[in-house]
Design a protein around this motif. Structure first.
Motif: not given
Length: 533
Positions: A224-229, A181-183
């Motif tokens: 959301l990080g696990f949906s990063d391209e 989780q995180g940036d």
């Protein structure tokens, strides 16, 4: 009219720059810090300078936006075309365009609907590239030796996975710690997937046979990080089978579509990668028992089949009755057959003995001897004829050869005589040509000699003239060129005489002949003349 003129005269006068900067200060003071919600439009990535320029729009208006280079590098949410966001920043103006814009300091999603719209658009774009194609997916190994787990080392997920693996089938586990989780979560997860794939076979760190990317449940923003391209591309490129176990069963991320297998929970992922050891042992024992009992059952079944078939077979006496009778009949016929065969062979032998008597052999030898004598005489006669024909052939060839030699010799003699005649003719022509050329050269030489005699100054001297030279031997053509007391040399037709010039030069009288050779133009000391010797 006077009041209007006074009003115009009293109004302050602004330059364009002053008015633009005054408006800028007013806008910045009134809207120092704002939150604006809108859809990103016209985004084409960072400019070559590192700044980002785009617009925020809604149904009725459009607002120019800018993100400076330093702020862009610190953004948690990067702008994307069509993404609905809440932009936090300050309003300012751009005097060069007489427009206003927002300088963005941070971006946030405009609610869950914006995140879902962004994920749907990203899913559609990545699916168009074939990253979610089922043909790319590989099967999980039945019993992996090494399992790679990519998750947080401090959460409950890794403990659940290890506990479930130890209960079902203990295996070696390699944990690649990442932030979930995180940036920096997306970059760390993508680097972990590629790092496991970069491990060599047989290296100091064993290469996993299967990977598990795991995280516990959370909100849409947390996952959301696990949906990063970058994460989706790393999962699609993985050469090691990958299991996605992110969130709970209802949570969906884009890595679930790129992974080879999606597990509803991290615990379910551990159950998918290894079987239950006790069940596997029981299954193996059951198969071993069946394997041991199968040969015995097969042997009993084959023994029963053999006995059933044996009951249908006839006895040995029944099988041998007919062959035994045939053998007895053949035994009875054998003595008579032997005697008949011996009689037949005796008759054949006696017939052959009659044909092989000494007188018959002697007569046959005499016939063969006569035939051999005849063949010898024919051979001698044939050889003599052959030798005679060969001799005649050689004689004819010798005659033809001598005739051809004589003919060739006569032809060469004729050719040599013709060449000799031609050479004599060419010699005569050459003599005449040389004599003619000599006569022509002699005539040209005589003509040149006559021309030289005509042009020579000695002919002038023979007519009574004299040639005057100074001390240096140069011809003197005018009286003015002679100084008093100068040494001169006079050349006549029969010799030369040295003299000394005295007094002033005499003025020539009209009609009087010059005492020296007539002048032939201006003197050119650098060029030789007919008077120089």
């Amino acid at each position: 009219m006077t009041n209007t003129a006074e009003t115009r005269a009293n109004a302050p006068e602004w330059s364009v720059s002053e008015l633009s900067f005054a408006l800028r200060r007013t806008v910045e003071d009134a809207y120092g810090h704002v939150r604006v919600r809108g859809e990103i439009s016209g985004y084409r990535g960072p400019h070559s300078s590192g700044h980002a320029y785009f617009s925020l729009k809604d149904e009725g208006a459009r607002l120019d936006a800018i993100i400076w280079k330093g702020t862009f590098a610190r953004l948690k949410l990067r702008p994307e075309e069509g993404l609905e966001v809440v932009a936090i920043g300050k309003l300012t103006t751009y005097p060069g365009k007489s427009g206003y814009q927002i300088v963005i300091e941070s971006l946030e999603f405009a609610g869950a609907g914006a995140i879902m719209a962004m994920l749907e658009e990203r899913k559609r774009r990545l699916a168009a590239e074939g990253l979610f194609d089922p043909a790319r997916k590989t099967l999980l190994p039945f019993l992996p030796k090494v399992i790679g787990v990519i998750t947080s080392p401090t959460g409950a997920v890794i403990r659940d996975i290890l506990h479930r693996l130890s209960d079902r089938f203990p295996r070696q586990v390699l944990v690649w710690p990442v932030r979930v989780q995180g940036d920096t979560s997306a970059a760390e997860v993508a680097a972990a997937i590629r790092g496991f794939n970069a491990l060599p076979q047989g290296g100091p760190i064993p290469r996993p046979d299967v990977l598990i990317v795991a995280r516990g449940g959370g909100s849409l923003e947390d996952l959301l990080g696990f949906s990063d391209e970058a994460v989706v591309r790393a999962a699609a490129e993985s050469g090691i089978p990958l299991v996605s176990a992110v969130g709970h069963e209802t949570d969906v991320t884009l890595i679930d579509f790129a992974a080879d297998v999606r597990a509803p929970t991290p615990t379910a992922a551990a159950e998918m990668v290894v079987p239950v050891r006790a069940d596997l042992i029981a299954a193996v024992d059951g198969l071993g028992g069946r394997l041991a009992a199968a040969p015995i059952r097969l042997l009993e079944r084959r023994r029963g089949d053999f006995r059933a078939l044996a009951r249908h077979l006839p006895s040995a006496d029944t099988l041998l009755a007919v062959p035994r009778q045939r053998l007895d009949g053949a035994g009875e016929r054998l003595p008579r057959a032997l005697r008949g065969n011996a009689v037949a062979h005796r008759v054949q032998f006696q017939a052959a003995r009659a044909r092989l008597s000494p007188s018959a052999l002697r007569m046959r030898l005499e016939r063969l001897a006569e035939r051999a004598d005849g063949l010898g005489r024919r051979l001698q006669t044939g050889l003599g004829g052959l030798v005679q024909r060969r001799g005649e052939c050689f004689a004819a060839l010798a005659t033809r050869l001598s005739t051809a030699h004589a003919t060739n010799l006569r032809a060469h003699q004729v050719q040599m005589a013709r060449a000799r005649e031609r050479l004599a003719v060419l010699d005569q022509r050459a003599g005449r040509a040389v004599a003619g050329e000599l006569r022509a050269r002699r005539r040209r030489l005589e003509a040149v000699d006559q021309l030289l005699r005509a042009l020579s100054y000695r002919g002038v001297l023979a007519r009574g003239f004299a040639l005057v030279r100074d001390a240096q031997g140069h011809a003197v053509r005018t009286a003015g060129a002679v100084a008093a007391g100068a040494r001169l040399e006079l050349e006549f037709a029969d010799g030369r005489v040295g003299v000394v010039a005295g007094g002033a030069p005499a003025k020539p009288t009209p009609g009087a002949a010059a005492p020296v050779a007539p002048a032939r133009g201006p003197e050119k000391p650098s060029q030789p003349t007919l008077f120089d010797t």
